[in-house]
Design an enzyme around this catalytic site. Structure first.
Site, PDB file in Angstrom:
ATOM      1  N   ARG A  49       0.859  -1.189   0.000  1.00  0.00           N
ATOM      2  CA  ARG A  49       0.000   0.000   0.000  1.00  0.00           C
ATOM      3  C   ARG A  49       0.893   1.236   0.000  1.00  0.00           C
ATOM      4  O   ARG A  49       2.114   1.134   0.139  1.00  0.00           O
ATOM      5  CB  ARG A  49      -1.026   0.005   1.147  1.00  0.00           C
ATOM      6  CG  ARG A  49      -0.664  -0.607   2.442  1.00  0.00           C
ATOM      7  CD  ARG A  49       0.364   0.095   3.266  1.00  0.00           C
ATOM      8  NE  ARG A  49       0.110   1.509   3.369  1.00  0.00           N
ATOM      9  CZ  ARG A  49       1.036   2.425   3.465  1.00  0.00           C
ATOM     10  NH1 ARG A  49       2.334   2.086   3.475  1.00  0.00           N
ATOM     11  NH2 ARG A  49       0.744   3.707   3.551  1.00  0.00           N
ATOM     12  N   GLY A  50       0.219   2.406  -0.140  1.00  0.00           N
ATOM     13  CA  GLY A  50       0.977   3.635  -0.374  1.00  0.00           C
ATOM     14  C   GLY A  50       1.034   3.818  -1.883  1.00  0.00           C
ATOM     15  O   GLY A  50       1.412   2.878  -2.605  1.00  0.00           O
ATOM     16  N   ALA A  51       0.649   5.010  -2.357  1.00  0.00           N
ATOM     17  CA  ALA A  51       0.434   5.189  -3.801  1.00  0.00           C
ATOM     18  C   ALA A  51       1.618   4.748  -4.678  1.00  0.00           C
ATOM     19  O   ALA A  51       1.425   3.948  -5.605  1.00  0.00           O
ATOM     20  CB  ALA A  51       0.038   6.644  -4.072  1.00  0.00           C
ATOM     21  N   ARG A  92      -7.780  -0.472  -6.574  1.00  0.00           N
ATOM     22  CA  ARG A  92      -7.937   0.673  -5.657  1.00  0.00           C
ATOM     23  C   ARG A  92      -8.128   1.935  -6.508  1.00  0.00           C
ATOM     24  O   ARG A  92      -7.257   2.277  -7.308  1.00  0.00           O
ATOM     25  CB  ARG A  92      -6.708   0.812  -4.740  1.00  0.00           C
ATOM     26  CG  ARG A  92      -6.558  -0.386  -3.813  1.00  0.00           C
ATOM     27  CD  ARG A  92      -5.639  -0.099  -2.648  1.00  0.00           C
ATOM     28  NE  ARG A  92      -6.239   0.790  -1.685  1.00  0.00           N
ATOM     29  CZ  ARG A  92      -5.572   1.356  -0.680  1.00  0.00           C
ATOM     30  NH1 ARG A  92      -4.282   1.121  -0.530  1.00  0.00           N
ATOM     31  NH2 ARG A  92      -6.182   2.152   0.177  1.00  0.00           N
ATOM     32  N   GLN A 204      -1.985   2.550   9.987  1.00  0.00           N
ATOM     33  CA  GLN A 204      -0.710   2.640   9.248  1.00  0.00           C
ATOM     34  C   GLN A 204       0.297   3.514  10.003  1.00  0.00           C
ATOM     35  O   GLN A 204       1.511   3.291   9.907  1.00  0.00           O
ATOM     36  CB  GLN A 204      -0.937   3.237   7.850  1.00  0.00           C
ATOM     37  CG  GLN A 204      -1.671   2.335   6.871  1.00  0.00           C
ATOM     38  CD  GLN A 204      -3.163   2.566   6.876  1.00  0.00           C
ATOM     39  OE1 GLN A 204      -3.736   2.938   7.899  1.00  0.00           O
ATOM     40  NE2 GLN A 204      -3.825   2.343   5.762  1.00  0.00           N
ATOM     41  N   ASP A 245      -2.215  10.641  -2.332  1.00  0.00           N
ATOM     42  CA  ASP A 245      -2.651   9.561  -3.227  1.00  0.00           C
ATOM     43  C   ASP A 245      -2.983  10.075  -4.618  1.00  0.00           C
ATOM     44  O   ASP A 245      -2.825   9.370  -5.606  1.00  0.00           O
ATOM     45  CB  ASP A 245      -3.841   8.824  -2.623  1.00  0.00           C
ATOM     46  CG  ASP A 245      -3.328   7.838  -1.600  1.00  0.00           C
ATOM     47  OD1 ASP A 245      -3.091   8.265  -0.458  1.00  0.00           O
ATOM     48  OD2 ASP A 245      -3.085   6.671  -1.959  1.00  0.00           O
ATOM     49  N   ASN A 255      -5.518  12.289   0.369  1.00  0.00           N
ATOM     50  CA  ASN A 255      -4.594  11.471   1.179  1.00  0.00           C
ATOM     51  C   ASN A 255      -5.445  10.775   2.237  1.00  0.00           C
ATOM     52  O   ASN A 255      -6.668  10.971   2.314  1.00  0.00           O
ATOM     53  CB  ASN A 255      -3.495  12.349   1.794  1.00  0.00           C
ATOM     54  CG  ASN A 255      -2.398  11.511   2.427  1.00  0.00           C
ATOM     55  OD1 ASN A 255      -1.844  10.614   1.786  1.00  0.00           O
ATOM     56  ND2 ASN A 255      -2.085  11.746   3.683  1.00  0.00           N
ATOM     57  N   LYS A 256      -4.803   9.965   3.047  1.00  0.00           N
ATOM     58  CA  LYS A 256      -5.513   9.135   4.036  1.00  0.00           C
ATOM     59  C   LYS A 256      -6.543   9.932   4.828  1.00  0.00           C
ATOM     60  O   LYS A 256      -6.301  11.080   5.207  1.00  0.00           O
ATOM     61  CB  LYS A 256      -4.470   8.506   4.966  1.00  0.00           C
ATOM     62  CG  LYS A 256      -5.006   7.610   6.051  1.00  0.00           C
ATOM     63  CD  LYS A 256      -5.896   6.500   5.535  1.00  0.00           C
ATOM     64  CE  LYS A 256      -5.220   5.627   4.515  1.00  0.00           C
ATOM     65  NZ  LYS A 256      -6.199   4.698   3.837  1.00  0.00           N
TER      66      LYS A 256
HETATM   67  O1  MRU Z   1      -4.629   3.158   2.227  1.00  0.00           O
HETATM   68  P1  MRU Z   1      -3.156   3.374   2.128  1.00  0.00           P
HETATM   69  O2  MRU Z   1      -2.392   2.832   3.285  1.00  0.00           O
HETATM   70  O3  MRU Z   1      -2.614   2.914   0.794  1.00  0.00           O
HETATM   71  O4  MRU Z   1      -2.995   4.959   2.171  1.00  0.00           O
HETATM   72  C1  MRU Z   1      -1.726   5.506   1.957  1.00  0.00           C
HETATM   73  C2  MRU Z   1      -1.664   6.974   2.106  1.00  0.00           C
HETATM   74  O5  MRU Z   1      -2.645   7.640   2.332  1.00  0.00           O
HETATM   75  C3  MRU Z   1      -0.321   7.608   1.879  1.00  0.00           C
HETATM   76  O6  MRU Z   1      -0.196   8.786   2.612  1.00  0.00           O
HETATM   77  C4  MRU Z   1      -0.155   7.946   0.385  1.00  0.00           C
HETATM   78  O7  MRU Z   1      -0.432   6.843  -0.422  1.00  0.00           O
HETATM   79  C5  MRU Z   1       1.205   8.446   0.082  1.00  0.00           C
HETATM   80  S1  MRU Z   1       2.435   7.177   0.123  1.00  0.00           S
HETATM   81  C6  MRU Z   1       3.926   7.848  -0.296  1.00  0.00           C
END
Ligand code: MRU
Length: 355
Positions: A49-51, A92, A204, A245, A255-256
């Site tokens: 996970r993480g973009a 996603r 996270q 994201d 973002n999250k």
């Molecule tokens: O749902 P996730 O854990 O994939 O969410 C991730 C985030 O919100 C991160 O802040 C974002 O993807 C940036 S990662 C460099």
């Protein structure tokens, strides 16, 4: 440099290798995946996970899946490439790097296909090269983001920095995005105390960010999400840095979930709020944050997470994975190309389109 390498690929037999982030911080378990269903599941369930890491996993995933068997013909291989791309794109919806990486793989496939007498083996070699380039460019981008982000700090004092979710080494192939200035600064003797919001519902911030920062030797304190205002008011926070994201053309940033509230709080307490992201996270076709599709996730993550029932099974639950921070609350965006201060549609466009 963060010690975690979240996504790689193994050739012959071809497998996608992932550190299963759902098992952290308890155990470091690596997965070796070679089917489209298993790779889709790993992205959907946040094993990766993480973009940026999602984009890298999907790119390697396309290569791995296409290299499992010889196809009867190049037409059959072409059809499978298109259907794989569509399949992974459905995993996603918000993280733009996923679509960016899949498009790049498809373009490379199409380019190779134009070559006279090209073989399946040669196409696979090209796809491996492209996915490796995506991995390596991301590594270089995160280091450059760190370098630019570090310019807002100085060595002569101690800095309290708040972050949310995980935008570190686990979310990229290198230093991360939001955490990159902190890792780089730490190596150069800057002093940081990082406050990591735990990030409900999937934690996270505590499971991943606190884990990797501590492993990297940085000072980190976990906060419950509802403590942010108090800690800001107490004067412990000099800056907030988060990842992204998807960033719309006007600078609005998905973002999250919980990020936009932090930005509003930061404004109220006169604390700078920074977004750190590679240019591959910008979606110029989405003009405004309201048009960003927000992923909705399963209610069990909220009321039955981590094996413990925390709400009635029949309760109604709302579980959006992301929110959008209006550009007006963002002091600056750090990218690998530099810094966009107080982003607007003109500044974003100029930043992205200038070499
Ligand atoms: O749902 P996730 O854990 O994939 O969410 C991730 C985030 O919100 C991160 O802040 C974002 O993807 C940036 S990662 C460099």
């Amino acid at each position: 440099m963060p010690t975690t390498i979240p996504v790689t690929v193994q050739q012959n037999p071809s497998k996608l290798v992932l550190l299963d982030q759902t098992r952290l911080p308890e155990e470091e378990l690596f997965l070796y995946l070679d089917t489209r269903e298993a790779i889709f599941e790993a992205i959907k369930k946040l094993r990766v996970r993480g973009a940026p890491a999602i984009g890298i996993a999907a790119a390697y995933g396309m290569y791995v899946c296409l290299s499992q068997k010889p196809y009867e013909s190049l037409e059959e291989m072409t059809e499978d490439c298109t259907s794989l791309k569509q399949y992974f794109a459905n995993s996603r919806p918000t993280a733009y790097n996923l679509f960016w990486a899949l498009d790049r793989m498809q373009r490379r496939f199409d380019t190779e296909l134009q070559k006279e007498g090209i073989t399946q083996e040669e196409i696979l070699d090209a796809l491996f090269e492209e996915s490796t380039a995506i991995f390596e460019e991301d590594q270089a981008m995160s280091k450059a983001i760190g370098k630019h982000g570090l310019t807002v700090f100085s060595k002569d004092r101690h800095w309290g920095v708040m972050t949310h979710c995980n935008a570190g080494g686990l979310a990229t192939s290198g230093y991360g995005t939001a955490l990159a200035p902190l890792y780089l600064g730490h190596e150069l003797g800057y002093q940081f105390s990082v406050y990591s919001n735990e990030t409900r519902p999937l934690l996270q911030g505590s499971r991943l960010t606190a884990y990797e920062l501590a492993k990297g030797g940085l000072d980190v304190t976990i906060l419950c999400d509802n403590m942010a205002s108090l800690v800001m008011k107490e004067g412990k926070i000099d800056a907030v840095i988060v990842g992204a994201d998807r960033i719309a053309a006007n600078g609005d940033t998905a973002n999250k979930i919980g990020t936009s509230g932090l930005a509003i709080l930061a404004k109220a307490y006169d604390i700078p709020f920074y977004v750190a992201a590679p240019t591959s996270t910008f979606d110029l076709n989405t003009l405004h944050g309201d048009d960003i599709v927000i992923e909705q996730r399963d209610k069990d993550e909220v009321i039955n997470g981590f094996g413990r029932r925390t709400g009635p099974a029949d309760a109604k639950v709302y579980n959006p994975a992301f929110d959008v921070t209006d550009a007006q609350y963002i002091s600056a965006i750090f990218t690998e190309k530099g810094i966009i201060e107080h982003p607007t549609i003109e500044k974003v466009r100029k930043h992205l389109l200038t070499e």
